[in-house]
Design an enzyme around this catalytic site. Structure first.
Site, short mmCIF file in Angstrom:
data_model
loop_
_atom_site.label_atom_id
_atom_site.label_comp_id
_atom_site.label_asym_id
_atom_site.label_seq_id
_atom_site.Cartn_x
_atom_site.Cartn_y
_atom_site.Cartn_z
N GLU A 138 -9.61 -12.70 2.67
CA GLU A 138 -10.45 -11.73 1.97
C GLU A 138 -10.45 -11.91 0.45
O GLU A 138 -10.35 -10.94 -0.29
CB GLU A 138 -9.97 -10.30 2.30
CG GLU A 138 -10.05 -9.98 3.77
CD GLU A 138 -9.53 -8.56 4.09
OE1 GLU A 138 -10.14 -7.93 4.96
OE2 GLU A 138 -8.54 -8.12 3.49
N ARG B 44 0.85 -1.21 0.00
CA ARG B 44 0.00 0.00 0.00
C ARG B 44 0.88 1.25 0.00
O ARG B 44 0.62 2.23 -0.68
CB ARG B 44 -0.93 0.00 1.21
CG ARG B 44 -2.22 -0.82 1.05
CD ARG B 44 -1.97 -2.28 0.66
NE ARG B 44 -3.18 -3.05 0.56
CZ ARG B 44 -3.70 -3.80 1.55
NH1 ARG B 44 -3.07 -3.90 2.72
NH2 ARG B 44 -4.82 -4.46 1.37
N PHE C 73 -1.57 -2.70 14.51
CA PHE C 73 -0.98 -1.42 14.89
C PHE C 73 -1.31 -0.31 13.89
O PHE C 73 -0.78 0.79 14.00
CB PHE C 73 0.54 -1.58 15.05
CG PHE C 73 0.95 -2.42 16.23
CD1 PHE C 73 0.01 -2.94 17.12
CD2 PHE C 73 2.29 -2.68 16.46
CE1 PHE C 73 0.39 -3.71 18.21
CE2 PHE C 73 2.69 -3.45 17.55
CZ PHE C 73 1.74 -3.97 18.42
N ASP C 74 -2.18 -0.62 12.90
CA ASP C 74 -2.68 0.47 12.05
C ASP C 74 -3.85 1.19 12.71
O ASP C 74 -4.32 2.20 12.19
CB ASP C 74 -3.06 -0.04 10.65
CG ASP C 74 -3.97 -1.26 10.65
OD1 ASP C 74 -4.16 -1.90 11.73
OD2 ASP C 74 -4.49 -1.60 9.57
N GLU D 76 -2.22 1.28 4.53
CA GLU D 76 -3.06 2.15 3.70
C GLU D 76 -2.91 3.62 4.11
O GLU D 76 -2.86 4.52 3.27
CB GLU D 76 -4.54 1.77 3.83
CG GLU D 76 -4.92 0.46 3.16
CD GLU D 76 -4.83 -0.73 4.10
OE1 GLU D 76 -4.05 -0.70 5.07
OE2 GLU D 76 -5.56 -1.72 3.84
N ASP E 274 0.16 -6.86 -3.01
CA ASP E 274 -1.26 -6.65 -2.72
C ASP E 274 -1.89 -5.94 -3.91
O ASP E 274 -1.23 -5.70 -4.92
CB ASP E 274 -1.45 -5.86 -1.40
CG ASP E 274 -2.70 -6.34 -0.66
OD1 ASP E 274 -3.79 -6.32 -1.26
OD2 ASP E 274 -2.58 -6.75 0.51
N HIS F 194 -6.40 -10.25 -3.16
CA HIS F 194 -5.34 -9.23 -3.00
C HIS F 194 -4.29 -9.37 -4.10
O HIS F 194 -3.09 -9.25 -3.85
CB HIS F 194 -4.70 -9.33 -1.61
CG HIS F 194 -5.62 -8.90 -0.51
ND1 HIS F 194 -5.96 -7.57 -0.30
CD2 HIS F 194 -6.30 -9.60 0.44
CE1 HIS F 194 -6.80 -7.48 0.74
NE2 HIS F 194 -7.02 -8.69 1.20
#
Ligand code: ACM
Ligand code: ZN
Length: 399
Positions: A224, A59, A316-317, A367, A88, A160
């Site tokens: 996902e 990202r 941790f985002d 992101e 990704d 992804h």
């Protein structure tokens, strides 16, 4: 003692950690100062074999120097795994000799969405030259090895993967056109699970990854995967019919099984996010439990190893302080004290299964984290709390 400091260990890694403990006992500003340490005897050993941290370089890209600095800090805190999220939807970041277009077309997106998928874009191309050459990767692996850290590469599949299917549209179910994603989230465009060409592509890529990385584990993602294109894809449907697969979860499981056979055939083990449980877990797989610890528990109950990295304690985002005092983050609230309070071995787990909880990991998806400085601000000090969760017996912890 008065006469000096002795460090002994059962392994080179153990001695290394003894040195780190000594380093951490010296004040940061001690250079040129006379310092005194109290005489003491410390007998120390880790709670879990696997003490990891993940970094998403897709990202946003993080240059080699910043990755090495990240490794330095992990090493100082007795962490021993670096999970490198190399690909990704928003960018492919590892050189693959057989598919050079991946790091040309696949590394670059035409712009980046502003904020949380606001619909507005910054108009700035991102990603040209933002990838690691195989020489750089070998250099980083050696750097980590000197610090007793194993790097586990992740090639996330079959979801992804927009960067790859943009580069080679026939790897997707519809044939495209696709674009390296300019926004965040979960895409419905994934690798076609019915196409043998896609299998060959994945095995070629993983083959080069195996040649580069000496780690026991190769992480194949599995999370996902939007499977919206599979029910209407001729090749996917033909595969399901031929293999007697009753739904798209079983189709994903079929794909992961085949990847496992490939990895095992090269003396490597498969590690994947907890979605690999859906449709049937591959026989030798280890599960990385991110949607809570339930997936990890399920894996352990069936005799598989698990690594616990639940979003609530290990992502941790998320914000670490009041959101209005922080740069924009993905959401959630995870202060230092909460990381420290994490118990990776649920009380309901039977004593005989406890040993299958292989360890813990923190994750940094990027992101909303465009620079190494910002990444450091998100990682520290929280990773120090996670390091102690990974290392210390609960009875020895003291926040
Ligand atoms: C994940 O956070 N999608 C593993
Ligand atoms: Zn398909």
């Amino acid at each position: 003692s008065e006469n000096g400091i002795e460090i002994a260990g059962a392994s080179n890694a153990g001695i290394f950690y003894g040195v780190q403990t000594l380093r951490k006992s010296i004040p940061a500003m001690a250079e040129g100062m006379n310092i005194e340490l109290p005489a003491a005897s410390i007998n120390d050993y880790p709670r879990f074999p696997y003490r990891g941290m993940h970094l998403d370089v897709s990202r946003h890209f993080f240059p080699v120097d910043s990755v090495k600095k990240f490794i330095d800090i992990l090493a100082l805190h007795n962490m021993n795994r670096f999970h490198w999220h190399l690909t990704d939807d928003q960018g492919w970041r590892i050189e693959i000799k057989k598919y050079p277009e991946l790091t040309q077309i696949g590394a670059q997106r035409k712009e980046t969405v502003i904020g949380r998928n606001s619909g507005k874009y910054d108009g700035k191309p991102y990603g040209e030259g933002m990838f690691y050459t195989q020489d750089e990767i070998r250099d980083v692996i050696a750097y980590a090895q000197e610090r007793f850290i194993t790097i586990i590469p992740e090639i996330d599949l079959p979801g992804h993967q927009l960067a790859a299917i943009t580069t080679y549209p026939d790897l997707g179910c519809t044939g495209g056109p696709y674009e390296v994603w300019t926004q965040w989230g979960v895409s419905d465009d994934v690798i076609c699970a019915g196409n043998e060409k896609a299998m060959t592509f994945l095995e070629d890529v993983l083959g080069e990854v195996i040649n580069l990385f000496p780690s026991e584990y190769i992480h194949i993602g599995g999370d996902e995967a939007g499977k919206a294109s599979w029910p209407t894809c001729k090749l996917c449907q033909a595969r399901m019919k031929k293999e007697g697969l009753k739904d798209v979860n079983e189709l994903q499981s079929y794909l992961i099984h085949r990847i496992e056979v490939f990895l095992n055939g090269h003396n490597r083990k498969l590690l994947g996010w907890d979605e690999i449980l859906e449709g049937g877990l591959a026989p030798n797989a280890t599960v990385m439990s991110w949607r809570g610890t339930e997936g990890g528990m399920k894996a352990v109950e069936s005799g598989h190893k698990a690594i616990m990295t639940p979003g609530e304690f290990c992502y941790f985002d998320s914000y670490q302080d009041a959101p209005d005092s922080q740069p924009e983050a993905i959401g959630g609230y995870l202060p230092l004290s909460k990381v420290y309070s994490f118990n990776p071995v649920p009380d309901t787990l039977s004593a005989e299964k406890v040993g299958l909880v292989y360890g813990v990991q923190a994750n940094l998806f990027t992101e909303y984290i465009p620079t190494p400085e910002h990444a450091e601000m998100m990682i520290y000090p929280r990773v120090l709390a996670l390091a102690e969760v990974a290392w210390s017996a609960p009875s020895k912890k003291n926040y």
